[in-house]
Design a protein around this motif. Structure first.
Motif, PDB file in Angstrom:
ATOM      1  N   LEU A 142       0.856  -1.179   0.000  1.00 22.31           N
ATOM      2  CA  LEU A 142       0.000   0.000   0.000  1.00 22.31           C
ATOM      3  C   LEU A 142       0.893   1.230   0.000  1.00 22.31           C
ATOM      4  N   ILE A 143       0.543   2.201  -0.819  1.00 23.70           N
ATOM      5  CA  ILE A 143       1.245   3.484  -0.868  1.00 23.70           C
ATOM      6  C   ILE A 143       0.177   4.562  -0.690  1.00 23.70           C
ATOM      7  N   SER A 144       0.438   5.532   0.185  1.00 22.61           N
ATOM      8  CA  SER A 144      -0.532   6.599   0.415  1.00 22.61           C
ATOM      9  C   SER A 144       0.185   7.874   0.829  1.00 22.61           C
ATOM     10  N   TRP A 145      -0.366   8.993   0.413  1.00 22.87           N
ATOM     11  CA  TRP A 145       0.053  10.274   0.971  1.00 22.87           C
ATOM     12  C   TRP A 145      -0.700  10.444   2.273  1.00 22.87           C
ATOM     13  N   VAL A 146       0.008  10.811   3.336  1.00 20.28           N
ATOM     14  CA  VAL A 146      -0.628  10.986   4.638  1.00 20.28           C
ATOM     15  C   VAL A 146      -0.288  12.354   5.206  1.00 20.28           C
ATOM     16  N   GLN A 147      -1.195  12.848   6.030  1.00 20.94           N
ATOM     17  CA  GLN A 147      -0.962  14.062   6.817  1.00 20.94           C
ATOM     18  C   GLN A 147      -1.299  13.721   8.262  1.00 20.94           C
ATOM     19  N   PHE A 148      -0.371  13.995   9.157  1.00 16.57           N
ATOM     20  CA  PHE A 148      -0.634  13.876  10.581  1.00 16.57           C
ATOM     21  C   PHE A 148      -1.216  15.215  11.002  1.00 16.57           C
ATOM     22  N   ARG A 149      -2.452  15.195  11.523  1.00 15.86           N
ATOM     23  CA  ARG A 149      -3.175  16.437  11.780  1.00 15.86           C
ATOM     24  C   ARG A 149      -3.398  16.654  13.268  1.00 15.86           C
ATOM     25  N   LEU A 150      -2.811  17.726  13.754  1.00 16.49           N
ATOM     26  CA  LEU A 150      -3.051  18.196  15.105  1.00 16.49           C
ATOM     27  C   LEU A 150      -3.912  19.438  14.958  1.00 16.49           C
ATOM     28  N   ILE A 151      -5.196  19.313  15.192  1.00 15.75           N
ATOM     29  CA  ILE A 151      -6.147  20.375  14.906  1.00 15.75           C
ATOM     30  C   ILE A 151      -5.784  21.594  15.745  1.00 15.75           C
ATOM     31  N   PRO A 152      -5.769  22.809  15.195  1.00 11.12           N
ATOM     32  CA  PRO A 152      -6.126  23.155  13.830  1.00 11.12           C
ATOM     33  C   PRO A 152      -4.958  23.071  12.853  1.00 11.12           C
ATOM     34  N   ARG A 153      -3.814  22.615  13.326  1.00 11.34           N
ATOM     35  CA  ARG A 153      -2.623  22.561  12.478  1.00 11.34           C
ATOM     36  C   ARG A 153      -2.675  21.340  11.569  1.00 11.34           C
ATOM     37  N   ARG A 154      -2.365  21.519  10.316  1.00 13.30           N
ATOM     38  CA  ARG A 154      -2.242  20.405   9.383  1.00 13.30           C
ATOM     39  C   ARG A 154      -0.775  20.198   9.075  1.00 13.30           C
ATOM     40  N   GLY A 155      -0.335  18.967   9.170  1.00 14.48           N
ATOM     41  CA  GLY A 155       1.051  18.657   8.861  1.00 14.48           C
ATOM     42  C   GLY A 155       1.271  18.584   7.366  1.00 14.48           C
ATOM     43  N   ARG A 156       2.533  18.509   7.011  1.00  9.69           N
ATOM     44  CA  ARG A 156       2.836  18.394   5.585  1.00  9.69           C
ATOM     45  C   ARG A 156       2.561  16.966   5.125  1.00  9.69           C
ATOM     46  N   LYS A 157       2.332  16.806   3.823  1.00  7.27           N
ATOM     47  CA  LYS A 157       2.061  15.480   3.275  1.00  7.27           C
ATOM     48  C   LYS A 157       3.350  14.673   3.199  1.00  7.27           C
ATOM     49  N   ARG A 158       3.229  13.404   3.561  1.00  2.00           N
ATOM     50  CA  ARG A 158       4.363  12.487   3.519  1.00  2.00           C
ATOM     51  C   ARG A 158       3.912  11.208   2.837  1.00  2.00           C
ATOM     52  N   LEU A 159       4.851  10.513   2.217  1.00  2.00           N
ATOM     53  CA  LEU A 159       4.532   9.270   1.526  1.00  2.00           C
ATOM     54  C   LEU A 159       4.704   8.091   2.489  1.00  2.00           C
ATOM     55  N   LEU A 160       3.620   7.371   2.722  1.00  2.00           N
ATOM     56  CA  LEU A 160       3.610   6.213   3.610  1.00  2.00           C
ATOM     57  C   LEU A 160       3.618   4.955   2.756  1.00  2.00           C
ATOM     58  N   SER A 161       4.501   4.011   3.091  1.00  2.00           N
ATOM     59  CA  SER A 161       4.579   2.728   2.376  1.00  2.00           C
ATOM     60  C   SER A 161       4.310   1.602   3.358  1.00  2.00           C
ATOM     61  N   VAL A 162       3.469   0.675   2.950  1.00  2.00           N
ATOM     62  CA  VAL A 162       3.116  -0.480   3.772  1.00  2.00           C
ATOM     63  C   VAL A 162       3.454  -1.735   2.977  1.00  2.00           C
ATOM     64  N   PHE A 163       4.238  -2.634   3.593  1.00  2.72           N
ATOM     65  CA  PHE A 163       4.657  -3.872   2.937  1.00  2.72           C
ATOM     66  C   PHE A 163       4.137  -5.062   3.730  1.00  2.72           C
ATOM     67  N   CYS A 164       3.388  -5.922   3.062  1.00  4.43           N
ATOM     68  CA  CYS A 164       2.885  -7.159   3.664  1.00  4.43           C
ATOM     69  C   CYS A 164       3.469  -8.301   2.823  1.00  4.43           C
ATOM     70  N   ASP A 165       4.615  -8.793   3.249  1.00  4.50           N
ATOM     71  CA  ASP A 165       5.352  -9.778   2.458  1.00  4.50           C
ATOM     72  C   ASP A 165       5.035 -11.199   2.890  1.00  4.50           C
ATOM     73  N   ASP A 166       5.139 -12.119   1.922  1.00  5.51           N
ATOM     74  CA  ASP A 166       4.955 -13.552   2.157  1.00  5.51           C
ATOM     75  C   ASP A 166       3.652 -13.857   2.879  1.00  5.51           C
ATOM     76  N   VAL A 167       2.566 -13.314   2.358  1.00  6.22           N
ATOM     77  CA  VAL A 167       1.238 -13.601   2.893  1.00  6.22           C
ATOM     78  C   VAL A 167       0.779 -14.915   2.256  1.00  6.22           C
ATOM     79  N   THR A 168       0.592 -15.916   3.095  1.00  6.29           N
ATOM     80  CA  THR A 168       0.263 -17.248   2.592  1.00  6.29           C
ATOM     81  C   THR A 168      -1.241 -17.385   2.391  1.00  6.29           C
ATOM     82  N   ILE A 169      -1.597 -17.729   1.161  1.00  8.45           N
ATOM     83  CA  ILE A 169      -2.985 -18.019   0.806  1.00  8.45           C
ATOM     84  C   ILE A 169      -3.089 -19.534   0.675  1.00  8.45           C
ATOM     85  N   ALA A 170      -3.942 -20.136   1.505  1.00  7.63           N
ATOM     86  CA  ALA A 170      -4.069 -21.597   1.543  1.00  7.63           C
ATOM     87  C   ALA A 170      -5.238 -22.062   0.673  1.00  7.63           C
ATOM     88  N   TYR A 171      -5.040 -23.195   0.032  1.00  6.27           N
ATOM     89  CA  TYR A 171      -6.062 -23.805  -0.815  1.00  6.27           C
ATOM     90  C   TYR A 171      -6.380 -25.194  -0.272  1.00  6.27           C
TER      91      TYR A 171
END
Length: 192
Positions: A142-171
């Motif tokens: 998953l790739i997403s632009w994120v902002q950490f928001r402390l109201i009323p302040r908005r943070g700058r946008k940052r690129l968040l990367s999520v890796f879910c490796d070797d997820v086993t799908i069983a049959y």
């Protein structure tokens, strides 16, 4: 108003402003905690991995996203989810933006589809070999632009990367649908 009362009010007001500024500065420099991502459920339709080096399959994923911050909301925008077999790209989809308040747990659904995706003879042979042993490992990102928001302040946008490796799908057998191998959520690695 007496001179002493004016001085007292001035001192109390100054102390209140100083305390407010200190609290604001502490809040602004607090480190943000990255959210936790896990795959809580996954299913894959019957994989059709043909002799023409093409793959057709559908993935249905449920991600659990936990905002671990005590004082900060997170806004996710321009989210893309992808599936890979090893390092070979298979499919991508866009997901709708969402917001999390502090300590929120959010469920995100992702549906990915590959329709006659060319992967090459060796990749198809590897997928078929794993499937014949009743389990296939996929990698999700998953790739997403994120902002950490402390109201009323908005943070700058940052690129968040999520890796879910070797997820086993069983049959259960060669003709069945595949599901997540474990009954426990599969933790993912999160990078900013």
């Amino acid at each position: 108003m007496a001179e002493g009362q004016k001085d007292g009010c001035l001192i109390a007001g100054s102390i209140l402003i100083a305390v407010g500024l200190i609290v604001l500065l502490v809040l602004l420099i607090l480190p943000f905690k990255l959210p936790d991502f896990s795959i809580s459920s996954a299913s894959v339709s019957l994989i059709n991995a043909s002799s023409s080096s093409q793959l057709t399959a559908n993935w249905n994923l449920t991600f659990s996203v936990q905002n671990r911050n005590k004082m900060t909301g997170i806004y996710y925008d321009q989210i893309n989810a992808s599936v890979f077999y090893g390092s070979d790209f298979i499919a991508v989809t866009s997901l709708p933006p969402f917001h999390q308040d502090k300590h929120d747990l959010t469920t995100v659904q992702a549906r990915l589809a590959a329709n006659s995706m060319y992967l090459g003879d060796q990749v198809i042979a590897d997928i078929n070999a794993e499937r014949s042993r009743d389990a296939v490992n996929f990698n999700f990102k998953l790739i997403s632009w994120v902002q950490f928001r402390l109201i009323p302040r908005r943070g700058r946008k940052r690129l968040l990367s999520v890796f879910c490796d070797d997820v086993t799908i069983a049959y259960a057998n060669a003709t069945a649908f595949g599901t997540l191998f474990t009954t426990h959520p599969r933790q993912c690695q999160v990078d900013l």
